[in-house]
Write a protein that holds these residues in place. Sequence first.
Motif, PDB file in Angstrom:
ATOM      1  N   ASP A 356       0.812  -1.217   0.000  1.00  0.00           N
ATOM      2  CA  ASP A 356       0.000   0.000   0.000  1.00  0.00           C
ATOM      3  C   ASP A 356       0.843   1.263   0.000  1.00  0.00           C
ATOM      4  N   VAL A 357       2.013   1.202   0.624  1.00  0.00           N
ATOM      5  CA  VAL A 357       2.874   2.385   0.667  1.00  0.00           C
ATOM      6  C   VAL A 357       3.660   2.560  -0.627  1.00  0.00           C
ATOM      7  N   GLY A 358       3.546   1.555  -1.507  1.00  0.00           N
ATOM      8  CA  GLY A 358       4.204   1.655  -2.813  1.00  0.00           C
ATOM      9  C   GLY A 358       5.238   0.597  -3.075  1.00  0.00           C
ATOM     10  N   GLY A 359       5.351  -0.368  -2.189  1.00  0.00           N
ATOM     11  CA  GLY A 359       6.362  -1.405  -2.344  1.00  0.00           C
ATOM     12  C   GLY A 359       5.913  -2.553  -3.231  1.00  0.00           C
ATOM     13  N   VAL A 360       6.887  -3.305  -3.717  1.00  0.00           N
ATOM     14  CA  VAL A 360       6.649  -4.523  -4.491  1.00  0.00           C
ATOM     15  C   VAL A 360       7.281  -5.677  -3.721  1.00  0.00           C
ATOM     16  N   VAL A 361       6.490  -6.659  -3.344  1.00  0.00           N
ATOM     17  CA  VAL A 361       7.001  -7.814  -2.616  1.00  0.00           C
ATOM     18  C   VAL A 361       7.451  -8.853  -3.625  1.00  0.00           C
ATOM     19  N   LEU A 362       8.756  -9.071  -3.694  1.00  0.00           N
ATOM     20  CA  LEU A 362       9.345  -9.988  -4.664  1.00  0.00           C
ATOM     21  C   LEU A 362       9.334 -11.414  -4.138  1.00  0.00           C
ATOM     22  N   ALA A 363       9.819 -12.327  -4.965  1.00  0.00           N
ATOM     23  CA  ALA A 363       9.949 -13.718  -4.545  1.00  0.00           C
ATOM     24  C   ALA A 363      10.911 -13.818  -3.373  1.00  0.00           C
ATOM     25  N   ASN A 364      10.666 -14.810  -2.514  1.00  0.00           N
ATOM     26  CA  ASN A 364      11.574 -14.994  -1.376  1.00  0.00           C
ATOM     27  C   ASN A 364      12.840 -15.695  -1.862  1.00  0.00           C
ATOM     28  N   ALA A 365      13.693 -14.890  -2.461  1.00  0.00           N
ATOM     29  CA  ALA A 365      14.960 -15.375  -3.024  1.00  0.00           C
ATOM     30  C   ALA A 365      15.976 -14.250  -2.911  1.00  0.00           C
ATOM     31  N   CYS A 366      17.225 -14.533  -3.287  1.00  0.00           N
ATOM     32  CA  CYS A 366      18.273 -13.520  -3.155  1.00  0.00           C
ATOM     33  C   CYS A 366      18.022 -12.317  -4.057  1.00  0.00           C
ATOM     34  N   GLY A 367      17.545 -12.556  -5.266  1.00  0.00           N
ATOM     35  CA  GLY A 367      17.171 -11.473  -6.162  1.00  0.00           C
ATOM     36  C   GLY A 367      18.258 -10.434  -6.372  1.00  0.00           C
ATOM     37  N   PRO A 368      17.922  -9.146  -6.142  1.00  0.00           N
ATOM     38  CA  PRO A 368      18.883  -8.079  -6.412  1.00  0.00           C
ATOM     39  C   PRO A 368      20.177  -8.175  -5.608  1.00  0.00           C
ATOM     40  N   CYS A 369      20.134  -8.851  -4.469  1.00  0.00           N
ATOM     41  CA  CYS A 369      21.334  -8.952  -3.635  1.00  0.00           C
ATOM     42  C   CYS A 369      22.467  -9.645  -4.383  1.00  0.00           C
ATOM     43  N   ILE A 370      22.119 -10.658  -5.185  1.00  0.00           N
ATOM     44  CA  ILE A 370      23.131 -11.450  -5.899  1.00  0.00           C
ATOM     45  C   ILE A 370      23.189 -11.068  -7.376  1.00  0.00           C
ATOM     46  N   GLY A 371      22.530  -9.953  -7.726  1.00  0.00           N
ATOM     47  CA  GLY A 371      22.561  -9.520  -9.120  1.00  0.00           C
ATOM     48  C   GLY A 371      21.428 -10.072  -9.961  1.00  0.00           C
ATOM     49  N   GLN A 372      20.506 -10.815  -9.340  1.00  0.00           N
ATOM     50  CA  GLN A 372      19.364 -11.362 -10.071  1.00  0.00           C
ATOM     51  C   GLN A 372      18.229 -10.332 -10.102  1.00  0.00           C
TER      52      GLN A 372
END
Length: 630
Positions: A356-372
């Motif tokens: 609601d505040v404007g966030g996007v809840v991504l998959a529970n994975a490393c994602g951007p942390c590991i460059g994905q």
Amino acid sequence: MATYCLTVARLQLALGQGARRFHVAAALNAKAKVAMSHFEPNSYINYDKLRSNIDIVRKRLNRPLTLSEKIVYGHLDDPAGQEIARGRTYLRLRPDRVAMQDATAQMAMLQFISSGLPKVAVPSTIHCDHLIEAQIGGAQDLQTAKVIGVKLTGTLTGWTSPKDVILKVAGILTVKGGTGAIVEYHGPGVDSISCTGMATICNMGAEIGATTSVFPFNHRMKTYLEKTGRGEIAALANENQDLLVPDSGCHYDQIIEINLSELKPHINGPFTPDLAHPVSDIGSVAEKNGWPLDVKVGLIGSCTNSSYEDMGRAASLAKQALDKGLKCKAQFTVTPGSEQIRATIERDGYAKVLRDVGGVVLANACGPCIGQWDRRDVKKGEKNTIVTSFNRNFTARNDANPATHAFVTSPEPLPSQPPTERSLNWCRPQEMTTDCSCLRKCTTDHISAAGPWLKFRGHLDNISNNLLIGAVNIENDAVNKIRNLLTGEFGGVPDVARHYKKHNVSWVVVGDENYGEGSSREHAALEPRHLGGRAIIVKSFARIHETNLKKQGLLPLTFSNPADYDKICPDDKISIVGLKSLAPGKPLKAVIKHSDGSTETIELNHTFNETQIEWFQAGSALNRMKELQK
């Protein structure tokens, strides 16, 4: 799950490379037969054995032991006969359990299968969180480690969070200050930190080069285990608490004292996790340095800060903003740390508040942390700022854009700020003896990039096409563009290396300080070996990477005199002398042949022990394992 959940960042002993987190579960009494985890009901750990080993070593050393020493010596293969001269001995350890992340585990398992091993030697688990791309939502050696004690006093107050402890420590020790050391937190301030907060601090220990980080067992861990359905383990650990805390009067090689009551919220970066700033100072510092002032994206999550506690704090702030009619101006993404965390924040309404505040809840994975991260809001090369609660912020780490100024901080300020350029300079490879290429400040991200390359983790030849593609050529200041001295043409680093390999031309890398810092990434050692590299000669190594190089049959060498680094020129050829008589503690010689025909000889040190020399002579540790099986 470990009793005191010791997160050993990148310990690679029991299964070689690939073990990023190694949970030493010292929670089982032979009579109690308490299962190690719900998923391994037939795997037990014996506290009696741990106690017996510790008692033997304590009598041998005749002094109090730190918690780190108890953990290491408690898992010695031969506590009565193993030499334990600190700073010199390579210890043979028997871990109770190994937990690996998918990206490195994939290649590790393939290597062990190829060596002919029928099964793992100890209970082993693989946790899949690195191979999912984030876009729009969804889903070592402990052998010679000097222990660094971080004494915590006071109590966390106000906006200060556990993440600020490690950000402060990183600012004190720098990215190489913990190299070769175990960082052991202790003191009365420990009790003010939650169990998941301790995990956050341990997780980021790798960013200061530490072999591992550890906290003593306390009521926080007991409560966490009880609340997560592991009451039997909690009770058994509590009975044996004396094994899980440091002895009174034990000695630390170095002590850092932090008063938590005086600690201020920190934000570190850009381009390196040890450039520490109090949050109150970051605006003026950014303006002075010309860093982009508009935060394009705020990112919460990954393994470092993604517990239920972290999500709850962020959601609380988001709810306060919503109540005032505010929404996020910048993009805002949330990466839950596990499926359980995702399900729980959905159940309790946190996820809805964050959306609601404007966030996007991504998959529970490393994602951007590991460059994905399939990032599309800025073009590659466009200067911009992002703020994350991740652990690493090296150049291009999160989004493959070297112009992104990434900062690390706690989740609470996100979303609501950053450089010493860590460039690499290539002096170009040449032909036989051995060719030379020179680098400065080289992390494993630069040696073997992550992100889209992760899909090739199980295919060595394909992933080797990312070898050192983040390097800047000193000859032309271009990225991934070096001169092929056999043809005279410029090409990418992997292409030139492949051409040299095809023509039987060996090459070496010459580097600066703390070569190989960052992830344990064994591909950073596999790739240069695969493409014809022979040695890595540097001022100093990140400890785990040095061992990875040894296991892959490469020669990690350091300048006896660091000033000799400056003697090597872009068009030099290097011959390494004395390999036939390679022995522990015996330096090697390198003959440098300059383009004008002159030569000079320098001395190179190594840390090979007798077993590791056998790896080198066999071509790799796996080759040696095959020989022993025959």
